[in-house]
Design an enzyme around this catalytic site. Structure first.
Site, PDB file in Angstrom:
ATOM      1  N   ASP A 203       0.829  -1.202   0.000  1.00  0.00           N
ATOM      2  CA  ASP A 203       0.000   0.000   0.000  1.00  0.00           C
ATOM      3  C   ASP A 203       0.867   1.258   0.000  1.00  0.00           C
ATOM      4  O   ASP A 203       1.904   1.285  -0.680  1.00  0.00           O
ATOM      5  CB  ASP A 203      -0.957  -0.023   1.198  1.00  0.00           C
ATOM      6  CG  ASP A 203      -2.250   0.699   0.880  1.00  0.00           C
ATOM      7  OD1 ASP A 203      -2.359   1.883   1.208  1.00  0.00           O
ATOM      8  OD2 ASP A 203      -3.153   0.078   0.275  1.00  0.00           O
ATOM      9  N   HIS A 270      -3.131   5.982   4.011  1.00  0.00           N
ATOM     10  CA  HIS A 270      -3.980   4.830   3.725  1.00  0.00           C
ATOM     11  C   HIS A 270      -3.385   3.532   4.279  1.00  0.00           C
ATOM     12  O   HIS A 270      -4.055   2.756   4.980  1.00  0.00           O
ATOM     13  CB  HIS A 270      -4.180   4.725   2.206  1.00  0.00           C
ATOM     14  CG  HIS A 270      -5.224   3.771   1.765  1.00  0.00           C
ATOM     15  ND1 HIS A 270      -4.949   2.455   1.492  1.00  0.00           N
ATOM     16  CD2 HIS A 270      -6.546   3.934   1.518  1.00  0.00           C
ATOM     17  CE1 HIS A 270      -6.061   1.851   1.089  1.00  0.00           C
ATOM     18  NE2 HIS A 270      -7.043   2.726   1.092  1.00  0.00           N
ATOM     19  N   SER A 471     -11.063  -1.055   1.464  1.00  0.00           N
ATOM     20  CA  SER A 471      -9.630  -1.104   1.786  1.00  0.00           C
ATOM     21  C   SER A 471      -9.403  -1.543   3.221  1.00  0.00           C
ATOM     22  O   SER A 471      -8.419  -2.238   3.527  1.00  0.00           O
ATOM     23  CB  SER A 471      -8.996   0.275   1.618  1.00  0.00           C
ATOM     24  OG  SER A 471      -8.822   0.627   0.282  1.00  0.00           O
TER      25      SER A 471
END
Length: 515
Positions: A203, A270, A471
């Site tokens: 990620d 994220h 996610s």
């Protein structure tokens, strides 16, 4: 936290009534331009006569992925370059790059031929190759080895694309974006372990300092919660061919969008948020963090393929006794794309990479996407592809609201394996993130040396946030799975068959417990 399994085996079922742009993420023009991206809209592109109309996707218009057997074979390369020459475009096969040896495909630049003003477009080039005749015609087996490079997007949910620009694409968000919060409960204790279960998270990376977890490089051999891989990131940076900032370090800015407004980048933090969820649910694992996603949420298919093969190489090396290699038990992916094939059944090199991990006994847990669509989102939808009985499972994960209903933003369909809580989650966030949005009201305190103010919507100095997206459902599902696998850990090294059997047995017990 909740986990609910679908009551059917995952399968692909084309929906003839589906809009051709269903599942294509909304992106700002500036974001597409930053990565050399283009939206393939079926009504606006050339297509080969007699072929089915494509469906929407996002791809890099000046790059192709070409099978390594073509690049490494002088005769095949000459045929391909000769077929391209009459189109006004040129394939720079001498500049073809591969990040990890054996990853199956090379990324090859496409340019306008010398003195020619033809527009460069990888999709148009492939269509012209399919209609070539005479010396410019190519055999079908060679054509099948030339494909688009997709832009993959992370599956977080938020209130649009930001920057005040019109979005390009066909999907919508139905959730509030991230907001700063504080964490009241301490993180669960982390116990010592002779052999840690390890989860690879591909990620945006994690900051080197956060109060919730410690970080070290894999070469140091430390028992930190997160290990990063400077050597892999350096290699990724050396092969970068994008106008965007290269991902040559495990953690790096920019914190903000590249505008004068000063907004926190849409996907900044994220990977940190995903890692924090694992820290809360599986404190005794170790996270292997590879940075393959930019802070605007986009990843290049070629780089994701390289990272997946790098993980597989590490697993094989570890099983062969290499002390510095990283043995991984589960892989978590939160990015994906929809394929232009109207049959929604891509294979290709990213499928090969995911299935290689499964064949090694490593489950892959992937987010199902946030486009409110039933269109297969890859690599999550590889869960519906046939795998050998000895392979570990591939899980595609949709998102639930806290009340256990499916989140409005979540994709769903017969290819989704399970659903986990993915809305209104609290997790770790980089403390350096502070954007330009101001509190609605602010005044000087009469008693303390600080301000009185309403909630600042983008000051994340607390180190925690609320966010939503498939996610974040993916690492929660992965935490359930890895915890169940740890309970069945027999100790010692596992070969592929034993690792796969462990994953299937853990999944079977989970389904029974949660039924």
């Amino acid at each position: 936290m909740r986990l609910v399994f679908a009551d059917h085996e995952p399968h692909l079922k084309p929906n003839p009534r589906r809009d051709h742009m269903s599942g294509v993420p909304e992106l700002a023009y500036s974001t597409l331009d930053r990565h050399g991206g283009r939206v393939l809209a079926p009504g606006q592109v050339v297509r080969t006569a007699g072929q089915s109309s494509p469906v929407g996707t996002i791809y890099r218009y000046d790059r192709l992925l070409v099978d390594e057997s073509v690049i490494q074979n002088a005769e095949a390369r000459r045929k391909l370059e000769g077929a391209i020459s009459p189109t006004g475009m040129s394939l720079e096969s001498q500049a073809a790059s591969v990040i990890v040896a054996g990853q199956g495909s090379y990324r090859v630049p496409v340019t306008s031929a010398a003195g020619d003003h033809a527009a460069v477009d990888a999709w148009a080039l492939i269509q012209r190759l399919r209609t070539g005749s005479g010396e410019s015609s190519l055999p079908g087996e060679l054509l099948d080895k030339v494909r688009l490079e997709h832009l993959m997007i992370c599956s977080k949910s938020g209130p649009g694309v930001g920057n005040g620009e019109p979005p390009v694409g066909g999907s919508h968000s139905f959730s509030l974006g991230r907001i700063p919060v504080d964490m009241v409960n301490p993180m669960p204790s982390r116990h010592s372990a002779e052999r840690r279960m390890r989860v690879a998270v591909l990620d945006t990376g994690v900051p080197p300092k956060h109060p919730a977890f410690d970080v070290s490089d894999r070469s140091e051999g430390d028992d930190t919660f997160v290990i990063v891989d400077h050597a892999f990131q350096t290699k990724l940076g050396e092969h970068s061919d994008s106008p965007a900032i290269p991902l040559d370090d495990p953690w790096e800015g920019p914190v903000h969008e590249p505008t004068l407004v000063g907004e926190v980048a849409s996907h900044f933090g994220h990977g940190t948020f995903m890692t924090g969820l694992l820290r809360q649910m599986s404190p005794d694992v170790q996270v292997y963090s590879l940075r393959v996603v930019h802070n605007d949420g986009l990843a290049y298919e070629h780089e994701v393929i390289a990272a997946l093969h790098h993980v597989a190489d590490q697993v094989e090396a570890s099983r062969n006794g290499e002390a510095e290699a990283v043995n991984v038990d589960v892989v978590v992916l939160a990015m994906g794309y929809v394929d232009e094939s109207p049959d929604d059944e891509p294979g290709g090199w990213i499928g090969d990479a995911v299935k290689r991990l499964a064949a090694l006994g490593i489950p892959v847990v992937a987010a199902a996407g946030n486009q409110s669509s039933d269109r297969p989102f890859y690599p999550a939808a590889f869960s519906a592809h046939h795998l050998p009985e000895v392979a570990a499972p591939i899980l595609s994960v949709g998102a639930l609201n806290p009340n256990r209903h499916i989140a409005m933003f979540s994709n769903e369909g017969p290819w989704v394996t399970c659903y986990a809580t993915g809305a209104g989650l609290v997790s770790t966030y980089p403390r350096e993130a502070k954007g330009s949005r101001m509190p609605d009201r602010r005044a000087r305190s009469s008693y303390l040396n600080r301000h009185r103010e309403s909630h600042d919507p983008d000051d994340f100095s607390s180190g925690y946030a609320v966010w939503s997206g498939t996610s974040f459902a993916a690492p929660i599902a992965a935490a359930f799975l890895v915890n169940a696998m740890a309970d069945a850990e027999p100790g010692g090294a596992l070969d592929s068959a034993a690792a796969s059997a462990r994953a299937h047995e853990a999944l079977k017990r989970l389904k029974k417990q949660l039924a």
